[in-house]
Design a protein around this motif. Sequence first.
Motif, PDB file in Angstrom:
ATOM      1  N   ALA A  32      -3.118 -32.657 -31.275  1.00  0.00           N
ATOM      2  CA  ALA A  32      -2.496 -31.421 -31.010  1.00  0.00           C
ATOM      3  C   ALA A  32      -3.935 -30.427 -30.590  1.00  0.00           C
ATOM      4  N   SER A  33      -4.584 -30.201 -30.528  1.00  0.00           N
ATOM      5  CA  SER A  33      -5.863 -29.858 -30.303  1.00  0.00           C
ATOM      6  C   SER A  33      -5.120 -28.379 -28.545  1.00  0.00           C
ATOM      7  N   MET A  34      -4.731 -30.028 -28.074  1.00  0.00           N
ATOM      8  CA  MET A  34      -3.765 -29.349 -26.548  1.00  0.00           C
ATOM      9  C   MET A  34      -3.011 -28.620 -27.037  1.00  0.00           C
ATOM     10  N   ILE A  35      -1.642 -28.976 -28.211  1.00  0.00           N
ATOM     11  CA  ILE A  35      -0.428 -28.483 -27.850  1.00  0.00           C
ATOM     12  C   ILE A  35      -0.377 -27.626 -28.950  1.00  0.00           C
ATOM     13  N   MET A  84      -2.155 -21.071 -35.475  1.00  0.00           N
ATOM     14  CA  MET A  84      -0.692 -21.385 -35.972  1.00  0.00           C
ATOM     15  C   MET A  84      -1.081 -21.972 -36.827  1.00  0.00           C
ATOM     16  N   GLY A  85       0.189 -21.898 -38.324  1.00  0.00           N
ATOM     17  CA  GLY A  85       0.256 -22.274 -39.517  1.00  0.00           C
ATOM     18  C   GLY A  85       0.863 -23.212 -39.767  1.00  0.00           C
ATOM     19  N   GLU A  86       2.105 -23.752 -38.816  1.00  0.00           N
ATOM     20  CA  GLU A  86       2.695 -24.390 -40.104  1.00  0.00           C
ATOM     21  C   GLU A  86       3.706 -24.699 -38.365  1.00  0.00           C
ATOM     22  N   PRO A  87       3.425 -25.918 -37.488  1.00  0.00           N
ATOM     23  CA  PRO A  87       3.217 -26.396 -36.371  1.00  0.00           C
ATOM     24  C   PRO A  87       5.630 -26.535 -36.277  1.00  0.00           C
ATOM     25  N   THR A  88       6.168 -25.716 -35.333  1.00  0.00           N
ATOM     26  CA  THR A  88       7.319 -26.257 -34.910  1.00  0.00           C
ATOM     27  C   THR A  88       8.117 -27.574 -34.924  1.00  0.00           C
TER      28      THR A  88
END
Length: 474
Positions: free
Chosen positions: A190-193, A198-202
């Motif tokens: 996740a650290s790369m994307i 961002m609060g809640e990722p899509t």
Amino acid sequence: MSDSSPLPPVRLRSEAELARDALSTPLLARAAKLARWAGPGTRVDAGGALVEEQLAGAAEALGLTGDDAAAYASEAWRVAVDTGLVEIADEEAGTVAAGQDLALLTGSPQEVLGVWLGALETVVADASVPDLDDLVDALEEGGEVDFSQLDWDPEAEAAFLDGVLANLYLLTVSEDGPGDGPVPLPALAASMIVPGDMGEPTNDMLEQVSDAMMRLDDQFRLLEPAGLVDYQPVDEALMADADEEPAAPVDDTDVSRYGMVRLTPLGLYGLRARLLEAGFNAPVVGELADKGADALLDGTALYGPHAARAETEQWLARREPLAAARELLSAARGSDAGAPLRRLRCQEALSLVGTAAEPALREVLDDPELGGLARVWLTEHGAQDVPAPSPDLIFWLTIDTLAAQLAAEGNSEELQGLVEGLAAQHDGFFSAAWRVDHPATADVLEAMGRLHPDKKVAKEARKAAFKARSAHGG
């Protein structure tokens, strides 16, 4: 990650310890064993790889059995060639000889580590390559790879893995990171994307994170034998088809099932070397120990408290206490933007010196820049006959301390609490503070205006900052 700002300092083991770790890694140990196993009858193909008939003998020499024995032997051989442990004696005949670098494995720790770093580069490059079966299927006439069929961009894949390893290094050396503990693979992917703010990722991002985890799972399996990481792979039950019943009950809340990775001490050394090669400023604790106090105070300015203390302790260990205190105080002087933080680091360093520093502190009691610091230190250490500070000195020291905290922490919650406390405890603080003859007065008052939650107090701070700039021509 910027390659201009320094990374947090790393604590490394001695080169002797790291060299022993390197020699015991499965990958380098196998490569060295094959280099010593090779003889006049050993044959390689045009690319330097062992011919197929030799793989069984190589695997036997390594004590490897099973379906993957030949693949492991082939990998170890390629590392031996890439690192110079083996040399191609005659390309046409396909013969080999012991390489000049084989002797380095019995040399100095630096020489051993140099060979290991070469092996690491080979493995990292291999980890960026997709499955070889896909490569074979995508071969075009003439023996070149059609990367469009692979849906694989070699440069992008290498950059992604480099970024992941850099983030793993940063997480490991950061003071609020896991330290010696493992990092969950989903967090690393996740650290790369996923953007940090961002609060809640899509859902699309979550799917990308899942795909990245699977790639990283394969890559870390390859990197572990090189000694770079300790890796707990993704639970295979998670990769089973959705309509298959698991063999045993599983705990969906157990994050370790999704993979856990930890940099080894050797891995920290290796990644730091790669970051330095890429142009990053990657300090190591202890590298300032033989430098002057000015280098110590400037170098540790943005270190976390634990790293700054460890660096300072090593610096002090090489010096006589009173002489060290005098050198620190001399280096703390100045009116430049970095001076307040130098004085804060000086005060922290002097707290480690102990009472032997008292004569040096008394010598600067009348110094306009160090007198406040000296009084604080002497009082905290129970010294007698410490002259009381003047009101002007108190305000100057307050501005200096806030400027140092602002430089070290930015607009932190701790600094906000300090600002609120000052405004509440000192009636008329701002009416006096703007007159303080300190280069950072206006900046500090502006920061107080930003940080104080009370709008009335914040407005008062901003007005004082304007007065300070007008008075000092800023």
